[in-house]
Enzyme design. Sequence first.
Site, mmCIF file in Angstrom:
data_model
loop_
_atom_site.group_PDB
_atom_site.id
_atom_site.type_symbol
_atom_site.label_atom_id
_atom_site.label_comp_id
_atom_site.label_asym_id
_atom_site.label_seq_id
_atom_site.Cartn_x
_atom_site.Cartn_y
_atom_site.Cartn_z
ATOM 1 N N ARG A 96 53.486 28.797 44.039
ATOM 2 C CA ARG A 96 52.867 29.295 42.813
ATOM 3 C C ARG A 96 53.015 30.815 42.829
ATOM 4 O O ARG A 96 52.258 31.497 43.514
ATOM 5 C CB ARG A 96 51.391 28.889 42.828
ATOM 6 C CG ARG A 96 50.653 28.990 41.515
ATOM 7 C CD ARG A 96 49.155 28.890 41.748
ATOM 8 N NE ARG A 96 48.657 30.142 42.302
ATOM 9 C CZ ARG A 96 47.550 30.265 43.041
ATOM 10 N NH1 ARG A 96 46.813 29.217 43.331
ATOM 11 N NH2 ARG A 96 47.183 31.446 43.491
ATOM 12 N N HIS A 127 46.359 31.507 40.154
ATOM 13 C CA HIS A 127 46.029 30.108 39.852
ATOM 14 C C HIS A 127 45.955 29.911 38.337
ATOM 15 O O HIS A 127 46.579 29.015 37.783
ATOM 16 C CB HIS A 127 44.704 29.723 40.503
ATOM 17 C CG HIS A 127 44.195 28.405 40.037
ATOM 18 N ND1 HIS A 127 44.799 27.215 40.368
ATOM 19 C CD2 HIS A 127 43.149 28.074 39.226
ATOM 20 C CE1 HIS A 127 44.146 26.212 39.790
ATOM 21 N NE2 HIS A 127 43.141 26.706 39.093
ATOM 22 N N TYR A 145 43.212 36.605 48.396
ATOM 23 C CA TYR A 145 43.432 35.620 49.459
ATOM 24 C C TYR A 145 44.885 35.475 49.902
ATOM 25 O O TYR A 145 45.152 34.898 50.935
ATOM 26 C CB TYR A 145 42.894 34.248 49.024
ATOM 27 C CG TYR A 145 43.407 33.748 47.689
ATOM 28 C CD1 TYR A 145 44.656 33.151 47.580
ATOM 29 C CD2 TYR A 145 42.642 33.874 46.528
ATOM 30 C CE1 TYR A 145 45.129 32.698 46.350
ATOM 31 C CE2 TYR A 145 43.109 33.423 45.295
ATOM 32 C CZ TYR A 145 44.345 32.835 45.216
ATOM 33 O OH TYR A 145 44.817 32.382 44.019
#
Lengths: 364, 364, 342, 342
Positions: B259, B263, B272
Amino acid sequence: MTDVKFEAPLRLLTPEGTLESAPSIELAMPTDVLEPALLRSLFRDMTLTRRVDTEATALQRTGELGLWSSCLGQEAAQIGSAHAMAHNDFAFPTYRESGVAWVRGVDPVALLGLYRGTTHGGWNPQEKQFALFTIVLGAQVLHAVGYAMGLQRDESDGAVIAYFGDGATSEGDVHEAMVFATVQSAPVVFFCQNNGWAISEPVHRQTTVPFTQRAAGYGMPTMRIDGNDVLASLAATRWALAHTREGGGPVFIEAVTYRMGAHTTSDDPTRYRPAGELEYWATQDPIQRLGTLMRARGAADDTWFQQLADEADALGERIRAGIRGVVDPEPELMFDHVYAQPHLQVDRDRQRWTTLTTSDGVSS
Amino acid sequence: MTDVKFEAPLRLLTPEGTLESAPSIELAMPTDVLEPALLRSLFRDMTLTRRVDTEATALQRTGELGLWSSCLGQEAAQIGSAHAMAHNDFAFPTYRESGVAWVRGVDPVALLGLYRGTTHGGWNPQEKQFALFTIVLGAQVLHAVGYAMGLQRDESDGAVIAYFGDGATSEGDVHEAMVFATVQSAPVVFFCQNNGWAISEPVHRQTTVPFTQRAAGYGMPTMRIDGNDVLASLAATRWALAHTREGGGPVFIEAVTYRMGAHTTSDDPTRYRPAGELEYWATQDPIQRLGTLMRARGAADDTWFQQLADEADALGERIRAGIRGVVDPEPELMFDHVYAQPHLQVDRDRQRWTTLTTSDGVSS
Amino acid sequence: MTTSDGAQPMTEPMTESMTMVAALNAGLRAVLEDNPRTLLMGEDIATLGGVFRVTDGLAKDFGERRVIDTPLAEAGIVGTAIGLAMSGYVPIVEIQFDGFVYPAFDQIVTQLAKHHYRSGGDTQLPIVIRIPFGGGIGAVEHHSESPEAYFVHTPGLRVWSPADAQQAYTGIQAAVACPDPIIFLEPKRRYWDKASVVLARPTPAELDQMWTSRTLRTGTDVTLVAYGPMVRTCVEAAESMTQQGISATVIDLRSLSPLDLDPVFASVRQTGRCVMVHEAVETVGLGAEISARISEECFFSLEAPVLRVGAPHVPYPPSRFERHYLPNIDRVTAAVRQVMAL
Amino acid sequence: MTTSDGAQPMTEPMTESMTMVAALNAGLRAVLEDNPRTLLMGEDIATLGGVFRVTDGLAKDFGERRVIDTPLAEAGIVGTAIGLAMSGYVPIVEIQFDGFVYPAFDQIVTQLAKHHYRSGGDTQLPIVIRIPFGGGIGAVEHHSESPEAYFVHTPGLRVWSPADAQQAYTGIQAAVACPDPIIFLEPKRRYWDKASVVLARPTPAELDQMWTSRTLRTGTDVTLVAYGPMVRTCVEAAESMTQQGISATVIDLRSLSPLDLDPVFASVRQTGRCVMVHEAVETVGLGAEISARISEECFFSLEAPVLRVGAPHVPYPPSRFERHYLPNIDRVTAAVRQVMAL
Ligand SMILES: Cc1ncc(C[n+]2csc(CCOP(=O)(O)OP(=O)(O)O)c2C)c(N)n1
Ligand SMILES: Cc1ncc(C[n+]2csc(CCOP(=O)(O)OP(=O)(O)O)c2C)c(N)n1
Ligand SMILES: [Mg+2]
Ligand SMILES: [Mg+2]
């Protein structure tokens, strides 16, 4: 849809009561397992578990119990695995683990309360290190993993066993339990009693491959054992508990066994059980094969077997008397323990109920 | 907890844009796949999918959309697999399959309705053979299996693809879907886009082994492919669809991809994402590698690439105009289609609402 | 967070203006500090600090053994929390959004809610399930729901919802202190509302107090009852109605299970009129219960039927509809006018 | 089953005395015969014919492709039923007992209930979920629950419950004929009650009729409202009350969603008094909704508050308690006396 192909499960004790000449290397014979005292203890627990079962079935017939779910035929899987547990290990049962309950020291009369309808519980789970029976399929498997996560955080050397049936493996909860357990490397042994049936559904309604294959998919060690061989059950569970206790993460055991009775006393297995199946499994009886071994090895003599028979009779008597002596709990106790602390709606409803039952004309 | 070990996934097209010299035998190169027309079609769909993505992200920034979940980086997995589908196959997406939606002919402006907040749907699933986006993780995987059971009962030669992410594999629904699919031998391909992350959780929060191992546990064929290789995605999905269509039961494909974006537009991956990860995956870009191959093989020339760039610009323009042209639906439409047949509570509430909004002083 | 004013004397409680998110974070920090058996569990709560940042920084300070990023499996989260509670821990679970609590419904309703009862009081499950709930933030579907009726209908669960930052700070600590399982519903549309929060550790009496309803405003004409996100709406409606000469009491239930209704009854006995407001669907919602209870207890004081202002019998619609779907000041005012006209 | 009297002329509908179980079996057989797209799915429904034998013989006659013994996974059953419905089938699902519907709750509430709405009417999901529900049969835990409030609160679902064998026979066919998803709650304590059942295929008008409430008895003093298992209890209570000079109307709601309340309002406008009876927990139960609606619609006709007779705020207790826990004739009578005294 075809039947699931069963490769021969691991075993130590043959149906004929002889020791397997070359037990597979995965399953080593524990050194103490042939000690006469241990063999006698296993035999005794299987025999008395079966007696509890017989009595409970009879008590259901006479209306003393509302229901009973027998573990007839599964004594080896249950007694062997329960014997592998250390005192501070914790077991999470379904509704069929009366053998495990026996080993954990749950009084049979207390156990039958659930089936009599006087309680949903019957024993103190913390005290017995044995959770309450769980009827919702698979739910307790997650509790087991959570409990194991707790032990992990306590840096305890305890471990957990989660019992469940072949049918329950299909429930999402069992999957999520395996995901959590592997990811957290939790000290838990998944002990699946594959007794061939989920009420009327044979195993091939839940899987096309052995359950061990599915469990291996999560990345944990698995063992598929003869669930009617109490020595295999004990040895495999010991290995699994030691492995998980030492930080090896979860282990899965499939105990291949058979439900010799009906699903529960409400069930009629003649509607679905194929001819010959029961007869075949009767030749695999777990108690008989251990008895043969014990006699052959001189682990017990006729006197001992007779004493055990007497003990079983006494237990039967005690259960019958115990159950008949149970009086229905006072109705107002149904309002107790909904919450640990007072709750206005419960208080109000209790109050209304009391007013009603003490007022004229209304039987409670 | 350690990182999941990734064995090299199967691939046909290297990140450098060359053909894998010795593709593994599990993944045979389809004969037509190097046809220039097919390569161009794959390239075009990936490019335009990316354009939809860029536009949607921009539209969210300007407040025209409430949210967007980008598939940036995952175009090969989506376009390759979608190209493998026959017209009467049916796909069940998550909320990220804008590439698959594009191939199934869903108009991008219609697709964005969900993210604009004008609709929960946007297209007719039966017409596109493409289910509505599903946000509840894993839920659609069961629908896919049920749909496949329907095709089976119709003796149709259609098959189904269920898309889901790495994170969703932990949900009980995905497990139950695999149980049903294997037991029923349903014609369904489980297509898991492992894009490395479930919001902020890396894959090792869901599993300690590759997802293919878990799927193999159910007794179905699995393939782990380079999800940034559109040829591998196409070839693997073709094989899987053919296998399942012919009665071989379900197949599982794990497309290892990444990805590249957040998100969703609400997410901040800098909180993160480890340093270097994005940079590494930038070297794995699916579109670029196919472009290199096409130029090397003369499958397209500069003029063609320029025409496609113009087409993308036109598409961008069309989307922007389309979205800006969308007027909010009439408020009272919110009462429509709760049920297929009249329902007294809906009727009453609509009535009350109408009375209220037409009475003085109350803005609807 | 709790040390913005180090100069204040220890005896004076610290007061800070903060959002509900920050207040919840401070409350969670307090329970993690005070009770080593507390744990946080959920999706994206550790590294990310939660999608709303309610748990921001807590994994860093308390470690990943106590602040756990779980697999994406809600039944798994609640189910393992039950096991952790059985082993003596106090798990505080986050469900990422209201619409994602349903995969855990079985564990909540058949296991968590019943276990204390089943065990005859032997086993307590002091689990708090935090759920950001409700609409009004323009979210996609499944992110704006109000599932409280399901939980309030279920004996064995407590249900609680804060209306502002102070309530959130004290309420989360009251929830954690309580030995019963609690569904803790955080009104996400109020997450960013700021309020002055007294950051002292609540006393036992203050914790107990959180299980009662609180009267925010006393009026003579009508009683407005709400909780969570609709408390502010009702207060604002009440304020605006003063200009129309209507004087309203506003009661914040806070605790939805148990329902502390005596203050409501007392007020209705004076006003004779009541409007109950919630975002949830009206059909078999909490408004129905409040209406029924008021009828049962205050029948002869009522001048008009209790009216409900809630969502219509329609799933939560796409966000462009939500301002038409949700109760707002206008709809509350209209309902008040309606009861006043009777 | 449907051919006990072959001699009857075709124009005369066959009438047979049968249990509710047999009536449901006949109704399911009828829909399997009439519509080749209907399917039955569930645990133990094929070979065994269901634990209550409702599907007895149907697998034999319609084959295992149409009568499916599923894996033990309730989310899986409902989830795959949704997919089957999308592919054009009409799945009739059995959940073995009330207490086991919760693992499927997410699929029911977030998927099944919303799909028609989400698709703007493009996709119908004509799924019937049959659930034996309620107590009174001395069962172990999880086998006696009344989960209807959860479903009635959920827009997008219809909820239906038969009170007797005839209702069951026609009702199951009405449910299958309806294009919306339906939770079909079978009162298991009435499974073995016999009644005379007209076995003709219902006409479209008769099917429509099933979505209305029906008045079983007309009285002048009080209106009793019930559904499913409590209908018989209310009729018996009403009959016994005639000896005390109390004349009661009894209304069987049948359909719980939608609620057809006009007949209730009409009756309450005459009697001025109403008692609502159900087995489910009272808190936020259907009785609350009925009470609230009656207040809203009949406020000035009411002589007394609507009273609810339901279960206390306590999980379903062990079976030796159930006769104290469940509503019965005495409790209904006591509530009637209470409203009559006002
Ligand atoms: C969630 C749930 N669904 C259905 C049931 C009803 N039920 C009780 S036991 C049973 C069969 C379980 O089979 P298995 O797991 O193999 O265990 P066994 O009874 O054979 O020991 C079923 C379907 C249940 N208890 N829980
Ligand atoms: C049942 C459920 N739980 C939680 C969420 C919130 N959520 C949305 S997307 C997401 C991460 C999903 O990760 P993955 O399955 O890997 O798909 P990806 O977003 O990476 O494509 C989460 C936790 C949800 N949508 N549904
Ligand atoms: Mg079994
Ligand atoms: Mg992902």
